[in-house]
Scaffold this motif. Structure first.
Motif, PDB file in Angstrom:
ATOM      1  N   LEU A   1       0.841  -1.196   0.000  1.00 48.82           N
ATOM      2  CA  LEU A   1       0.000   0.000   0.000  1.00 48.82           C
ATOM      3  C   LEU A   1       0.878   1.248   0.000  1.00 48.82           C
ATOM      4  CD1 LEU A   1      -2.715  -1.057   2.601  1.00 48.82           C
ATOM      5  CD2 LEU A   1      -3.005  -0.856   0.140  1.00 48.82           C
ATOM      6  N   PRO A   2       0.385   2.332  -0.600  1.00 49.94           N
ATOM      7  CA  PRO A   2       1.172   3.566  -0.574  1.00 49.94           C
ATOM      8  C   PRO A   2       1.339   4.070   0.858  1.00 49.94           C
ATOM      9  CG  PRO A   2      -0.946   3.891  -1.692  1.00 49.94           C
ATOM     10  CD  PRO A   2      -0.863   2.455  -1.317  1.00 49.94           C
ATOM     11  N   GLY A   3       2.435   4.743   1.115  1.00 53.17           N
ATOM     12  CA  GLY A   3       2.727   5.241   2.450  1.00 53.17           C
ATOM     13  C   GLY A   3       1.631   6.120   3.035  1.00 53.17           C
ATOM     14  N   TRP A   4       0.981   6.915   2.196  1.00 53.40           N
ATOM     15  CA  TRP A   4      -0.055   7.816   2.679  1.00 53.40           C
ATOM     16  C   TRP A   4      -1.287   7.073   3.205  1.00 53.40           C
ATOM     17  CZ3 TRP A   4      -4.454   7.007  -0.075  1.00 53.40           C
ATOM     18  CH2 TRP A   4      -4.340   6.582  -1.403  1.00 53.40           C
ATOM     19  N   MET A   5      -1.394   5.786   2.906  1.00 50.31           N
ATOM     20  CA  MET A   5      -2.576   5.032   3.318  1.00 50.31           C
ATOM     21  C   MET A   5      -2.321   4.152   4.542  1.00 50.31           C
ATOM     22  SD  MET A   5      -5.018   2.765   0.952  1.00 50.31           S
ATOM     23  CE  MET A   5      -6.421   1.948   1.626  1.00 50.31           C
ATOM     24  N   GLU A   6      -1.082   3.946   4.905  1.00 42.06           N
ATOM     25  CA  GLU A   6      -0.724   2.981   5.947  1.00 42.06           C
ATOM     26  C   GLU A   6      -1.474   3.170   7.259  1.00 42.06           C
ATOM     27  OE1 GLU A   6       3.498   2.889   6.386  1.00 42.06           O
ATOM     28  OE2 GLU A   6       3.798   2.053   4.391  1.00 42.06           O
ATOM     29  N   THR A   7      -1.656   4.407   7.713  1.00 49.33           N
ATOM     30  CA  THR A   7      -2.274   4.637   9.023  1.00 49.33           C
ATOM     31  C   THR A   7      -3.770   4.918   8.941  1.00 49.33           C
ATOM     32  OG1 THR A   7      -1.737   6.994   8.945  1.00 49.33           O
ATOM     33  CG2 THR A   7      -0.123   5.511   9.986  1.00 49.33           C
ATOM     34  N   LEU A   8      -4.299   5.053   7.741  1.00 49.97           N
ATOM     35  CA  LEU A   8      -5.724   5.383   7.596  1.00 49.97           C
ATOM     36  C   LEU A   8      -6.592   4.141   7.743  1.00 49.97           C
ATOM     37  CD1 LEU A   8      -5.511   7.789   4.519  1.00 49.97           C
ATOM     38  CD2 LEU A   8      -5.503   8.388   6.951  1.00 49.97           C
ATOM     39  N   THR A   9      -7.689   4.275   8.493  1.00 49.84           N
ATOM     40  CA  THR A   9      -8.617   3.154   8.664  1.00 49.84           C
ATOM     41  C   THR A   9     -10.062   3.553   8.387  1.00 49.84           C
ATOM     42  OG1 THR A   9      -8.789   3.621  11.031  1.00 49.84           O
ATOM     43  CG2 THR A   9      -7.165   1.958  10.348  1.00 49.84           C
ATOM     44  N   ASP A  10     -10.395   4.807   8.553  1.00 49.81           N
ATOM     45  CA  ASP A  10     -11.757   5.293   8.355  1.00 49.81           C
ATOM     46  C   ASP A  10     -12.048   5.433   6.860  1.00 49.81           C
ATOM     47  OD1 ASP A  10     -14.277   6.618   9.413  1.00 49.81           O
ATOM     48  OD2 ASP A  10     -13.444   8.236   8.153  1.00 49.81           O
ATOM     49  N   THR A  11     -13.187   4.935   6.417  1.00 55.99           N
ATOM     50  CA  THR A  11     -13.543   4.965   5.003  1.00 55.99           C
ATOM     51  C   THR A  11     -13.518   6.382   4.437  1.00 55.99           C
ATOM     52  OG1 THR A  11     -14.910   2.992   5.247  1.00 55.99           O
ATOM     53  CG2 THR A  11     -15.337   4.356   3.320  1.00 55.99           C
ATOM     54  N   ALA A  12     -14.110   7.330   5.150  1.00 56.38           N
ATOM     55  CA  ALA A  12     -14.143   8.717   4.664  1.00 56.38           C
ATOM     56  C   ALA A  12     -12.735   9.293   4.543  1.00 56.38           C
ATOM     57  CB  ALA A  12     -14.993   9.583   5.590  1.00 56.38           C
ATOM     58  N   GLU A  13     -11.878   9.006   5.527  1.00 57.02           N
ATOM     59  CA  GLU A  13     -10.487   9.486   5.467  1.00 57.02           C
ATOM     60  C   GLU A  13      -9.745   8.874   4.280  1.00 57.02           C
ATOM     61  OE1 GLU A  13      -8.726   8.359   9.165  1.00 57.02           O
ATOM     62  OE2 GLU A  13      -9.422  10.145  10.215  1.00 57.02           O
ATOM     63  N   ILE A  14      -9.963   7.589   4.055  1.00 56.08           N
ATOM     64  CA  ILE A  14      -9.290   6.906   2.947  1.00 56.08           C
ATOM     65  C   ILE A  14      -9.747   7.494   1.613  1.00 56.08           C
ATOM     66  CG2 ILE A  14      -9.023   4.703   1.729  1.00 56.08           C
ATOM     67  CD1 ILE A  14      -9.254   3.333   4.511  1.00 56.08           C
ATOM     68  N   LYS A  15     -11.049   7.708   1.465  1.00 52.73           N
ATOM     69  CA  LYS A  15     -11.558   8.275   0.209  1.00 52.73           C
ATOM     70  C   LYS A  15     -11.030   9.683  -0.011  1.00 52.73           C
ATOM     71  CE  LYS A  15     -15.640   5.429  -0.482  1.00 52.73           C
ATOM     72  NZ  LYS A  15     -17.096   5.396  -0.692  1.00 52.73           N
ATOM     73  N   LYS A  16     -10.938  10.468   1.047  1.00 56.72           N
ATOM     74  CA  LYS A  16     -10.393  11.825   0.945  1.00 56.72           C
ATOM     75  C   LYS A  16      -8.927  11.758   0.493  1.00 56.72           C
ATOM     76  CE  LYS A  16     -11.402  15.433   3.811  1.00 56.72           C
ATOM     77  NZ  LYS A  16     -11.411  16.181   5.081  1.00 56.72           N
ATOM     78  N   ALA A  17      -8.171  10.826   1.064  1.00 57.32           N
ATOM     79  CA  ALA A  17      -6.763  10.665   0.682  1.00 57.32           C
ATOM     80  C   ALA A  17      -6.632  10.170  -0.757  1.00 57.32           C
ATOM     81  CB  ALA A  17      -6.062   9.704   1.641  1.00 57.32           C
ATOM     82  N   ILE A  18      -7.535   9.281  -1.182  1.00 61.88           N
ATOM     83  CA  ILE A  18      -7.521   8.805  -2.571  1.00 61.88           C
ATOM     84  C   ILE A  18      -7.747   9.978  -3.518  1.00 61.88           C
ATOM     85  CG2 ILE A  18      -8.772   7.416  -4.285  1.00 61.88           C
ATOM     86  CD1 ILE A  18      -9.197   5.326  -2.025  1.00 61.88           C
ATOM     87  N   LEU A  19      -8.700  10.844  -3.175  1.00 60.80           N
ATOM     88  CA  LEU A  19      -8.954  12.019  -4.009  1.00 60.80           C
ATOM     89  C   LEU A  19      -7.704  12.891  -4.117  1.00 60.80           C
ATOM     90  CD1 LEU A  19     -12.546  13.029  -2.837  1.00 60.80           C
ATOM     91  CD2 LEU A  19     -11.876  12.258  -5.127  1.00 60.80           C
ATOM     92  N   ALA A  20      -7.012  13.065  -2.996  1.00 62.56           N
ATOM     93  CA  ALA A  20      -5.820  13.920  -2.978  1.00 62.56           C
ATOM     94  C   ALA A  20      -4.635  13.301  -3.716  1.00 62.56           C
ATOM     95  CB  ALA A  20      -5.433  14.228  -1.528  1.00 62.56           C
ATOM     96  N   HIS A  21      -4.504  11.980  -3.648  1.00 63.38           N
ATOM     97  CA  HIS A  21      -3.321  11.332  -4.214  1.00 63.38           C
ATOM     98  C   HIS A  21      -3.558  10.669  -5.569  1.00 63.38           C
ATOM     99  CE1 HIS A  21      -0.793  11.900  -0.648  1.00 63.38           C
ATOM    100  NE2 HIS A  21      -1.901  11.690   0.052  1.00 63.38           N
TER     101      HIS A  21
END
Length: 191
Positions: free
Chosen positions: A86-106
Motif C-alpha cells: 500500500l502507498p505510504g499515505w494510506m498505511e495509518t488510515l482506517t476510516d472509510t471517509a479518510e481513505i476516500k479523501k486521501a484517494i482524491l488527494a493522491h
C-alpha cells in the motif's frame, strides 16, 4: 424443449439437456445420502489445502480457524490481483471517509472522479488490505500460505493455478470451495 415446457409440481428442479440426447431424454440430478464425518477435518501440518475465496470474508475467517487448529499449509485462490504494498499515505488510515479523501488527494489530484470511480479505487485498496491481513494472520499463526490470483469460473486459470500450487507446495491434499459472486438483484435484471 418439451422437457422445459412440460413441467409440474413433481418435476425435477434442474434438468440438463444435451444435443447428443434424443428430444425426450435429459440429464437429471438426484440427491443421495452419503456418510460424512462429524467434527473438524483431520488436517495436519503435512497437508496442503487449496481454498477458493479464502483470502477475504467469511471464508478467510474459516481458513484462519482451521490454520490455528491444524497447522496445514493453505493456498488461497481469489479473483483479486496479487496484493501489493500500500502507498505510504494510506498505511495509518482506517476510516472509510479518510481513505476516500486521501484517494482524491493522491490518486485523482486535480480531477473530479465520479462516485463510482472513487468507489472502484477505494474497493481495490480495501480488498488489497483485507488479503494482506489474512496472509499476515496466517503467517503469525505459523502456517505456510500463499495467494494465487485465479478466477475459478475459468478452467484454464484454475488448471494453471493448481499446477503452480503443486510446483510451489507439493501435492494438494484437500480443496475447500468458498468462492462466490454476490450479484443480488431483481430476476428481470439478471443476465
Amino acid at each position: 424443449m418439451q422437457a422445459v415446457l412440460n413441467t409440474g409440481a413433481q418435476s425435477p428442479i434442474e434438468i440438463g439437456l444435451h444435443p447428443d440426447l434424443a428430444e425426450d431424454e435429459q440429464y437429471q440430478l438426484t440427491l443421495t445420502d452419503a456418510e460424512y464425518p462429524n467434527g473438524l477435518p483431520k488436517f495436519s501440518a503435512e497437508d496442503n489445502v487449496v481454498v477458493s475465496g479464502g483470502a477475504r470474508g467469511i471464508t478467510a475467517e474459516i481458513v484462519i480457524a482451521l490454520a490455528r487448529q491444524t497447522g496445514a499449509t493453505f493456498a488461497l485462490l481469489g479473483r483479486s490481483p496479487q496484493p501489493a504494498t500500500l502507498p505510504g499515505w494510506m498505511e495509518t488510515l482506517t476510516d472509510t471517509a479518510e481513505i476516500k479523501k486521501a484517494i482524491l488527494a493522491h490518486e485523482f489530484k486535480g480531477q473530479s472522479p465520479s462516485p463510482k470511480e472513487l468507489d472502484r479505487v477505494y474497493n481495490g485498496y480495501a480488498t488489497n488490505r483485507e488479503i494482506q491481513k489474512t496472509l499476515l494472520t496466517l503467517k503469525d499463526i505459523g502456517v505456510k500460505n500463499a495467494y494465487y490470483s485465479v478466477d475459478v469460473t475459468r478452467t484454464k486459470e484454475v488448471n494453471h493455478g493448481l499446477d503452480q500450487i503443486r510446483k510451489d507446495m507439493g501435492p494438494i491434499t484437500a480443496l475447500i470451495h468458498g468462492a462466490g459472486v454476490l450479484r443480488d438483484g431483481l430476476i428481470i435484471d439478471k443476465k
